[in-house]
Design an enzyme around this catalytic site. Structure first.
Site, PDB file in Angstrom:
ATOM      1  CB  SER A 141      -0.947  -0.004   1.205  1.00  0.00           C
ATOM      2  OG  SER A 141      -0.214  -0.015   2.420  1.00  0.00           O
ATOM      3  CG  ASP A 185       1.658  -2.953   8.802  1.00  0.00           C
ATOM      4  OD1 ASP A 185       1.297  -2.209   9.736  1.00  0.00           O
ATOM      5  OD2 ASP A 185       1.375  -4.152   8.731  1.00  0.00           O
ATOM      6  CG  ASP A 189       4.260  -4.345   2.778  1.00  0.00           C
ATOM      7  OD1 ASP A 189       4.486  -5.174   3.676  1.00  0.00           O
ATOM      8  OD2 ASP A 189       3.119  -4.016   2.435  1.00  0.00           O
ATOM      9  CG  ASP A 204       5.795  -7.021   7.063  1.00  0.00           C
ATOM     10  OD1 ASP A 204       5.962  -6.919   8.288  1.00  0.00           O
ATOM     11  OD2 ASP A 204       4.805  -7.582   6.555  1.00  0.00           O
ATOM     12  CE  LYS A 242      -5.618  -1.905   0.678  1.00  0.00           C
ATOM     13  NZ  LYS A 242      -4.184  -1.647   0.955  1.00  0.00           N
ATOM     14  CE1 TYR A 261      -7.077  -5.742   0.954  1.00  0.00           C
ATOM     15  CE2 TYR A 261      -6.608  -6.077   3.276  1.00  0.00           C
ATOM     16  CZ  TYR A 261      -6.208  -5.681   2.019  1.00  0.00           C
ATOM     17  OH  TYR A 261      -4.927  -5.230   1.815  1.00  0.00           O
TER      18      TYR A 261
END
Length: 493
Positions: free
Chosen positions: A69, A80, A82, A135, A196, A205
């Site tokens: 995202s 978060d 990524d 992450d 989303k 989702y």
């Protein structure tokens, strides 16, 4: 009227907190900048440990690339980050990433709750940096110096990459290709934010629960943008539901890039909803969709179409599309999945592991019951002393009302007990009537943040031993936990 509908939708996005503030944007930019500096210093440290020539140490570098995202520009204040660490040829995953970089991060004041997920399809570290969850997987390129904005489509950088590196790079490559292929990036981003929100509110989702993940929705939205390059935001949303309400699955969804792509024959794939990644090797997105979740996703596409097919009605209201799914009105029975652990810091590991095996439980419930709706929402039973998470899955009237839930539990326990490396917690399965649901589960908000799979947090009271460099005698590259047994170190995680 069309412009007015688009404006009202943008206002709803702001009200729902889908667009981050300037402060949130800057905070994430600072985190990415700091991570880039850390991995740059890490690359030079590892080069020195390898006793490379001085000019090679000076030239060596690594970088951070974002995806998910954040990479698509559709994150919000709760999202978060990524981030992919891309390193040089001499920096290995086992020693240099999971030990040297791990210890460098662990010693930073900004970093907390650092975990390792080594046995996942894409091995990674997971931690919080200045309070933001990150992450961090790893890809090793066969070069000495990795440019800050390395071209991950350039064959020069992709030569001789191993399978793990390819998997780690696939998320970044897919993100960048999607952004390149949409005709209007801003409209695509606004549309994807709405889609989303809809998917989360309507309970469709979450890849682990058999529904659509972030990359699935991004490709579905990008395809609609390609089909209607000049469409307004409101018309794009309307066309999204119209397109997929009547899509002839398993015909795959494939983004057009002006090149002839090797599309896999849909008859040869077991996937119910094949969605092709927009970059080589043009594989289908990983999917856990089952018979039950396929049925629900299609039903929600059709509902969305029925609500948006006439945007010009005087009583049209975008809020209707985003109403939370009414589980307690839809189902009369529920499968209760109670998961607990002795310690709070063990719960995330245990829940994450069980969620990674949810597809097996869903298949078993479908076999003995019929259709099942695995509500992704997670609850906490405050009347139970031990740390816990509870799931309530809706059950359709099926073959029988007398489910042998013990046999289902035994079958699922055999599955989850194979391969788990942490301390085992507890799991209980039971069948409840809707009237028996506790009050906390009768609020269909679907706004709870899920638990991600992770490995055990280090107990710093455990014995920890130094790991010495294979290239510099007596030089310590980091420390690993032994779990009380020096014969079997756990590689720092």
């Amino acid at each position: 009227m069309e412009d007015e509908r688009s404006r009202s939708l943008l206002q709803l996005m702001m009200t729902e907190g889908l667009v981050p503030s300037k402060e949130e944007e800057e905070k994430r930019e600072i985190v990415i900048s700091k991570l880039k500096n850390i991995v740059m210093a890490w690359a030079k440290r590892v080069a020195w440990q390898r006793r490379l020539p001085k000019q090679d140490i000076a030239a060596s570098s690594a970088t951070i690339l974002t995806y998910g995202s954040y990479g698509l520009g559709v994150y919000n204040s709760e999202s978060d980050i990524d981030a992919l660490c891309v390193g040089p040829y001499f920096a290995t995953m086992a020693e240099d990433f999971f030990i040297v970089l791990y210890n460098m991060l662990k010693n930073r004041l900004e970093v907390s709750e650092i975990h390792c997920v080594k046995d996942a399809k894409v091995p990674l570290m997971r931690f919080k940096f200045d309070g933001i969850s990150v992450d961090l997987p790893y890809a090793q390129l066969k070069v000495l110096s990795v440019p800050e904005n390395v071209d991950i489509f350039n064959p020069f950088f992709l030569r001789d990459i191993d399978e793990t590196g390819w998997k780690s790079l696939s998320g970044v490559r897919a993100n960048k290709r999607i952004c390149q292929l949409v005709p209007n990036l801003e409209k695509f981003q606004a549309m994807l934010r709405c889609v989303k929100l809809w998917a989360k509110r309507r309970g469709v989702y979450g890849n682990l629960n058999g529904f659509l993940g972030g990359v699935h929705l991004a490709i579905l939205a990008a395809f609609v943008c390609q089909c209607d390059p000049n469409g307004s935001l409101s018309s794009l949303i309307s066309n999204f539901y119209k397109t997929y309400a009547f899509w002839t699955w398993p015909t795959p969804v494939v983004l057009q890039d002006g090149m002839l792509q090797p599309t896999v024959n849909p008859i040869k794939t077991p996937l119910s909803m094949p969605i092709q990644l927009p970059c080589s090797p043009y594989e289908y997105c990983h999917s856990n969709i089952t018979k039950s979740t396929f049925y629900k996703i299609r039903a929600e596409f059709l509902r969305g179409h029925n609500l948006t097919k006439d945007l010009w009605k005087s009583d049209f209201d975008w809020h209707n599309i985003f109403e939370p799914f009414p589980y307690t009105k839809k189902y009369t029975r529920f499968a209760k999945i109670f998961v607990s652990a002795c310690q709070q810091d063990e719960l995330g590991d245990w829940v994450g592991w069980i969620k990674s095996r949810f597809r097996c439980l869903l298949f078993k419930l479908e076999e003995v019951q019929g259709l099942c709706d695995p509500n992704p929402a997670e609850y906490i039973d405050m009347d139970v002393a031990e740390p816990n998470v509870v799931f309530y899955w809706g059950l359709q009237p099926g073959k029988t009302n007398n489910i042998d839930i013990e046999s289902v539990k035994e079958d699922f326990w055999r599955n989850i007990s194979n391969g788990y490396q942490g301390p085992f917690g507890r799991i209980e399965l039971s069948i409840l009537q809707a009237s028996q649901l506790p009050k906390y589960a009768q609020n269909d908000t679907l706004t709870r943040k899920g638990t991600k799979a992770c490995w055990k947090i280090i107990d710093y009271n455990q014995q920890r031993i130094p790991v010495y460099s294979r290239h510099l005698p007596q030089y310590v590259v980091g420390y690993v936990s032994t779990n009380g047994d020096p014969e079997y170190p756990s590689a720092g995680c």
